[in-house]
Design an enzyme around this catalytic site. Sequence first.
Site, PDB file in Angstrom:
ATOM      1  N   VAL A 292      39.182  34.523  43.755  1.00 55.87           N
ATOM      2  CA  VAL A 292      38.682  35.074  43.714  1.00 55.87           C
ATOM      3  C   VAL A 292      39.819  36.162  43.415  1.00 55.87           C
ATOM      4  CG1 VAL A 292      39.386  36.761  45.505  1.00 55.87           C
ATOM      5  CG2 VAL A 292      38.284  34.985  46.018  1.00 55.87           C
ATOM      6  N   SER A 293      38.882  37.535  42.815  1.00 54.35           N
ATOM      7  CA  SER A 293      41.106  38.146  41.710  1.00 54.35           C
ATOM      8  C   SER A 293      41.322  37.299  40.237  1.00 54.35           C
ATOM      9  CB  SER A 293      41.609  38.427  42.118  1.00 54.35           C
ATOM     10  OG  SER A 293      42.767  39.760  42.467  1.00 54.35           O
TER      11      SER A 293
END
Length: 703
Positions: A292-293
């Site tokens: 994520v991210s």
Amino acid sequence: MRRVMVAGAAGVIGLLLDAGAGAAVPPPGFVVPGSVVVRDLDGVTDDLLTAGLGAEGIASATLPTIADPAAPTPDELRRRAVHNAWRGLIDTSPGGGWTVLFGPNLGPGYTDRGGKGLVAGREYLMQTDDGAGGGLQTVLVQIPADFDRQRPCLVTGPSSGSRNVYGAVGTTAEWAFRNRCAIAHTDKGTGNAYHDLTRGTVYDRLGRLRPANGAEAPNFRAPDRDGLAAWIDANPDRLAYKQAHSGKNVDSRWGFYTLQAIRAGLWALNDHLGTGTESITPANTLVIAAGVSNGGGAAIQAAETDRDGLIDAVVTVIPNVIPAPRDGMVIRYGGEPVTDPGRHFIDYYTQLALYADCAALAPALAGAPFQDREPNGGGAGQTLRANRCASLKDKGLLTATDTAAQAAEALERITAHGVLRESLFTLPFMAWAGGYRQIIGTYPQGYGRFLVQENPCGTSFAATGPDGRPAPLPGAAAALLFAAGNILPPSGGIAVIADRAENGPVAEPMAVSRSTGRADLNLDSALCWRALVTGEGGGQDGRGQGDAGRRVRQGMAEVTSGGDLHGLPALLVAARDDQVIHPNHAGRAYSALNALVEGPRSRLSYIEVTNTQHFESLIPAFKRDGGPAYLPIQHYYARALDAMLAHLRDGTPLPPSQVVRTTPRGATALTTENFTTFLPPITAQPAAADAITADKTGLSVPR
């Protein structure tokens, strides 16, 4: 295998493994000898997923208790870190999908298993060495008790943002355990690893404060090179941060650290489940590089640089992927070409850091959350933002003469830089929270391999007193900071200090810029960072075109991704309204680059979801028209992982690139019966109006 007991919670076996001491399968050579901590968790008093808190404890805003805040135990720090990891990245509010679409209580098929949702199993925590100095990394391998030995699966969990090693527990580990997979986490060289230079304290691998000159290797200690001691004397109470001050550009090594975590994960699986031989190998184990991210960027870096066939597939959501510059890369949005897509992450952040505080006052953003508050977590008022507008006008960076018009002009400069208008609703929050200043004071220093004493643009990090002056970080806050969330200054009680302000050194919101005579949020330093990134203009002290600028721009090039996933199946999920990782410069641009580089070999599908953004935990605060403006992108991350697992195990075709058109839920709670009304599935056959196409002519995204 020689083991020494360490403190553990009731019912939990805490073991210290002297790596390689009689182990049938020794740890990889990059694992620091003696650094491996093994915990067997019973799933009753403690567990892999919630540190014993269960779904109810994670949903509670009350922090887990610490018996002695000045001297927390490793178990207390771990529990607090897990709680913060969940709540920093997941919407745990009732009605938003918690325990319905995501949460520790869920079982296969998203059924509610009931109870607390505790997951029994074993975890291996260890330090790894990349051979580049400047500190160690932390890897955590978690193996559920019901791990599927017949169909072994390992998923990566590089931390999002600059979080510690537990950063992916609530996002990726929850899915992994639901599918009987193991997960290999890495802090990827970031985390809340700081060195209190005045008090001489650092963190060990368990998050405990220790003397910097102690025998045990810390996660990070500021390199003791020429000028450090004198700088500390002249700048008391400062903190050196690993991501900014390690001197080795950790961001360029995120993929390397993720590959290390995979190798450590395979070793741990063999150590725990094997028969004395390496029975679990890349050949018989599905490995999904997921994240994520920033963790998504790390997963893509790992896949691009995997030369040993470790990785079978890639799944990322809102990834901070930075495409390498490439002529001919075209993005069309609604049929119109996007101007100059694929800008570097720190390019668009230094531009946002200049203009966003002013732009937050734009009439077009009236009613946006946090618009009426002073930046850096301040209360009601708009003086600092208005001052930034006036100073930009004086510098010739704006032309309008009144504040409202200057703010509108600043907003237009931001959208002209490739920022989607759909994302602007959360821009005032980002400015208020200091999100842009978090990035520009940290990443360029890391890219340029600057040491803390070099201080290229006159900013440092410290706790402050009521007068905004650097002050000692209180003992209890220091002892617990490891377990906090994404702690890059300004946050967590640590401020960005404007060392060269007219009234400095002082926290940025109180700083008066020398060149303007105003309290304008340290515009002088923001201009300096911008100059180092672009090489245009002199910046503070004329360094933009000098050695400092060359160092930063060289480091920028080292963190880019080339677009070649070597034909691996991949799903990249982006939030259209993302104000943190902008689609035109990240997800869209990487997909376009991949199509250029891989051509017919490409197996990447790009999924863009409307009415979603970066801050899942803040969805309840981002209200519009009487209800939450956004829906959870986490739901689509989990569904993308489902699709990839079905593809790898059963040959189910991956969904093609598409726009998923959601509907804000207003005051309606999401349930198992109604959620598809608001969150339609990623479909195997998107309508023509929703299909995203990518080929040698570029990427076309429908509005």
